[in-house]
Design an enzyme around this catalytic site. Structure first.
Site, PDB file in Angstrom:
ATOM      1  N   GLU A 126       0.834  -1.213   0.000  1.00 47.91           N
ATOM      2  CA  GLU A 126       0.000   0.000   0.000  1.00 47.91           C
ATOM      3  C   GLU A 126       0.861   1.253   0.000  1.00 47.91           C
ATOM      4  O   GLU A 126       0.578   2.220  -0.694  1.00 47.91           O
ATOM      5  CB  GLU A 126      -0.927   0.003   1.223  1.00 47.91           C
ATOM      6  CG  GLU A 126      -1.985   1.112   1.203  1.00 47.91           C
ATOM      7  CD  GLU A 126      -1.508   2.436   1.767  1.00 47.91           C
ATOM      8  OE1 GLU A 126      -2.127   3.458   1.458  1.00 47.91           O
ATOM      9  OE2 GLU A 126      -0.497   2.477   2.502  1.00 47.91           O
ATOM     10  N   GLU A 127       1.933   1.228   0.795  1.00 46.69           N
ATOM     11  CA  GLU A 127       2.685   2.463   1.045  1.00 46.69           C
ATOM     12  C   GLU A 127       3.385   3.034  -0.179  1.00 46.69           C
ATOM     13  O   GLU A 127       3.372   4.239  -0.382  1.00 46.69           O
ATOM     14  CB  GLU A 127       3.718   2.236   2.162  1.00 46.69           C
ATOM     15  CG  GLU A 127       3.118   1.911   3.526  1.00 46.69           C
ATOM     16  CD  GLU A 127       2.340   3.069   4.137  1.00 46.69           C
ATOM     17  OE1 GLU A 127       2.208   4.111   3.480  1.00 46.69           O
ATOM     18  OE2 GLU A 127       1.872   2.914   5.274  1.00 46.69           O
ATOM     19  N   ASP A 151      -7.243   1.122   8.141  1.00 50.51           N
ATOM     20  CA  ASP A 151      -5.907   1.666   7.847  1.00 50.51           C
ATOM     21  C   ASP A 151      -5.826   3.102   8.342  1.00 50.51           C
ATOM     22  O   ASP A 151      -5.420   4.005   7.618  1.00 50.51           O
ATOM     23  CB  ASP A 151      -5.627   1.594   6.337  1.00 50.51           C
ATOM     24  CG  ASP A 151      -4.213   2.080   6.004  1.00 50.51           C
ATOM     25  OD1 ASP A 151      -3.361   2.114   6.918  1.00 50.51           O
ATOM     26  OD2 ASP A 151      -3.973   2.440   4.841  1.00 50.51           O
TER      27      ASP A 151
HETATM   28 ZN    ZN Z   1      -1.479   2.683   6.031  1.00 53.68          ZN
END
Ligand code: ZN
Length: 434
Positions: free
Chosen positions: A302-303, A330
């Site tokens: 994701e990052e 998140d």
């Molecule tokens: Zn995150």
């Protein structure tokens, strides 16, 4: 049923124990790192322990960016006085030249200000983006969104005017010495125009800004040796309980397994990972047999790429899987306050009709908004996207920084979040989406 779920989460929960392992035994899990690989193996094995109907790894290629040795920076004022400053490379940045980079600094608060200064004033300088997050937003994510352009696109913008490097004020509301990393992009800028980009701590930013007022010609030096490598093989970790009535209709709960490398990624997003795993475990514990197939998806990358989220949606489409609902956690493992929904009016009204069921647990916020980055690519092919909304006051104190560590997570708050997620999944599973 909600009472049963909350009781089980608070008396025999496993999320905290899992998080302890992921944060303290494995640590920061940047995509393509050994730690990310160990986290995949660990969560896969733990999901298998739960006796789910199916557990598997979904292959996905991820970017490999490494930080290299610790960054080093100082402010050099008249007479050669040097003050060491806390910085870190932004994810995706190039390195400085081997011997580092030293130049004068131009402070700006926005891209407009940068454009107004133009090539004459910017060329050959380090651009210092110093617009703080706006503290008047109660939802701190809004303050984050309002300042994140500097980090993500600052280097690409500054390079257009001939800047040689970029410093970005850390995206946090607290004043401290932690630089906060995060993804940046050079956009369509040709490779030979790329310039190194780093985050400076908020204390460092304030100090630099005040010195610049006294000595506009001071110099800033920094050195970093981060690097981008060819993509590597990685995986999303997926487990499911097959639906009793609608086995071919899917409801997803998830978080992202990768994290930044400075801390151990306990809040971002270790918390979301273990809470999502806990949802399926709680269903087993309370003996609830879902009607739809409930999937836990631990997304990779994701990052710095969102490759896992994109891959999951791509595969779902390819296989013509019917997705009804997806919930992401998140936003940190803090006390849950509610959900934000990205869906049509019918489904939003339906969710809102359940608010009184959640009020005993101090969950009251049912708003329209953003579901989550990893589940985002499912949009257009799903009835409801939802995001868990925890209290956000302390999240950016540690987001993407070295102090995002396990000791900052409260066991009870983490468990309440897991129970809140399980409750919403239970309600949409039982009463369906529209
Ligand atoms: Zn995150």
């Amino acid at each position: 049923m909600l009472k049963k779920i909350y009781n089980a989460a608070l008396t025999e929960g496993k999320s905290y124990e899992w998080l302890d392992y992921i944060a303290n035994q494995i640590g920061g899990r940047l995509s393509s790192s050994i730690e990310a690989e160990v986290a995949i193996k660990y969560t896969e094995a733990e999901l298998k322990e739960l006796g789910l109907d199916k557990v598997w790894l979904q292959p996905v290629m991820v970017p490999k960016w490494t930080r290299g040795f610790k960054e080093y920076a100082f402010i050099e004022t008249a007479g050669g006085d040097k003050t060491i400053t806390d910085i870190c490379a932004l994810g995706g940045s190039i390195a400085t030249p081997n011997l580092g980079l030293k130049a004068e600094v131009v402070e700006v608060k926005s891209f407009d200000e940068l454009a107004a200064l133009g090539k004459d004033k910017i060329s050959g300088k380090i651009v210092f983006f110093n617009r703080p997050m706006d503290p008047t937003f109660i939802q701190t994510f809004e303050a984050y969104s309002g300042a994140a352009d500097q980090r993500y696109a600052g280097a690409a913008e500054a390079a257009k005017y001939g800047a040689v490097g970029v410093l970005v004020r850390s995206l946090t509301l607290s004043m401290d010495d932690y630089p906060h990393t995060g993804a940046m992009s050079y956009g369509s800028l040709p490779v030979d125009k790329h310039i190194p980009a780093a985050a400076i701590s908020t204390n460092g930013a304030e100090y630099l800004s005040s010195l610049l007022k006294l000595q506009p010609t001071l110099q800033f030096y920094f050195k970093q040796n981060c690097k981008t490598w060819p993509d590597v093989q990685s995986y999303n970790v997926i487990g499911e309980i097959t639906g009793s009535t609608y086995p071919n209709e899917f409801m997803v709960v998830g978080g992202h397994l990768d994290s930044w490398d400075l801390g151990d990624g306990a809040h971002d997003d270790g918390a979301g990972v273990v809470q999502s795993m806990e949802v399926l475990r709680l269903f087993k514990k309370v003996g609830y047999k879902p009607k739809h197939t409930i999937r836990v998806v631990l997304f990779m990358n994701e990052e710095n790429g969102l490759r896992g989220g994109k891959k999951y949606a791509e595969e779902a489409k390819k296989k013509n899987e019917v997705h009804r609902f997806a919930l992401e956690s998140d936003a940190g493992g803090f006390a849950p306050r509610g959900f934000s929904f990205d869906c049509g009016t019918d489904n939003f009204e339906k969710a809102k009709s359940w608010t009184s069921l959640f009020e005993p647990y101090l969950i009251h916020l049912f708003v329209r908004g953003y579901g989550g980055a990893d589940i985002g690519p499912l949009k257009g092919n799903i009835d409801v996207l939802a995001g868990l909304v925890p209290d956000s006051q302390r999240y950016f104190d540690l987001h993407h920084a070295a102090n995002d560590t396990f000791d900052k997570v409260n066991k009870r708050e983490l468990e309440l979040g897991a129970a809140t997620m399980a409750s919403l999944v239970y309600l949409f599973d039982t009463y369906g989406t529209k």
